[in-house]
Design an enzyme around this catalytic site. Structure first.
Site: not given
Ligand code: THU
Length: 134
Positions: A43, A87, A56, A45-46
């Site tokens: 992941n 998610c 994913e 983030e920003n």
């Molecule tokens: N996140 C993922 O990378 N994949 C998922 O399926 C669920 C959530 C990340 C997004 C965000 O950076 C962090 O987890 C918290 O939601």
């Protein structure tokens, strides 16, 4: 196809690269293709929160960029004790390149915690077949 062990280690390794200063929740994902390749993502983030992307999504992008287009199995590794299932949006991203019985393995640092099929996580899904007669 890459072994589950290989995929687990790949997810664990890429998870450490995650950029998650806001949630402090690092996620790693590793896709195995039927041809034996492995593609990973984390992941990112920003500061503008909605612009962040999931692990994913990164793994799917890496697969597509390399010319792959089928997911044979995927491992998703999150932090904490709660099962880090993909998610909703990522279930749909996986669905585009997977079959109903494609395994989605949810992992923690100690190993695979639970395995699902895509169909279990995304029943009655919308996909490419819906658009074939356009
Ligand atoms: N996140 C993922 O990378 N994949 C998922 O399926 C669920 C959530 C990340 C997004 C965000 O950076 C962090 O987890 C918290 O939601």
């Amino acid at each position: 196809m890459a072994s589950l062990d290989t995929l687990f280690e790949a997810a664990k390794s890429i998870q450490t690269k995650a950029y998650a200063p806001y949630s402090r929740f690092k996620v790693g994902a590793a896709i195995a293709t039927p041809e034996g390749q492995v593609f990973t993502g984390c992941n990112v983030e920003n500061a503008a929160y909605p612009v962040g992307s999931c692990a994913e999504a990164g793994a799917v992008s890496a697969m597509i960029a390399a010319g792959g287009n089928r997911i044979a199995r995927i491992v998703v590794m999150g932090e904490g004790d709660v099962l880090c299932t993909p998610c909703g949006g990522c279930r749909q991203r996986i669905r585009e390149f997977a079959a109903p019985d494609t395994p989605i393995h949810v992992a923690g640092p100690e190993g695979i915690r639970k395995s699902f099929t895509l169909e279990e996580l995304l029943p009655f899904s919308f996909g490419p077949d819906n658009l074939t007669d356009r």
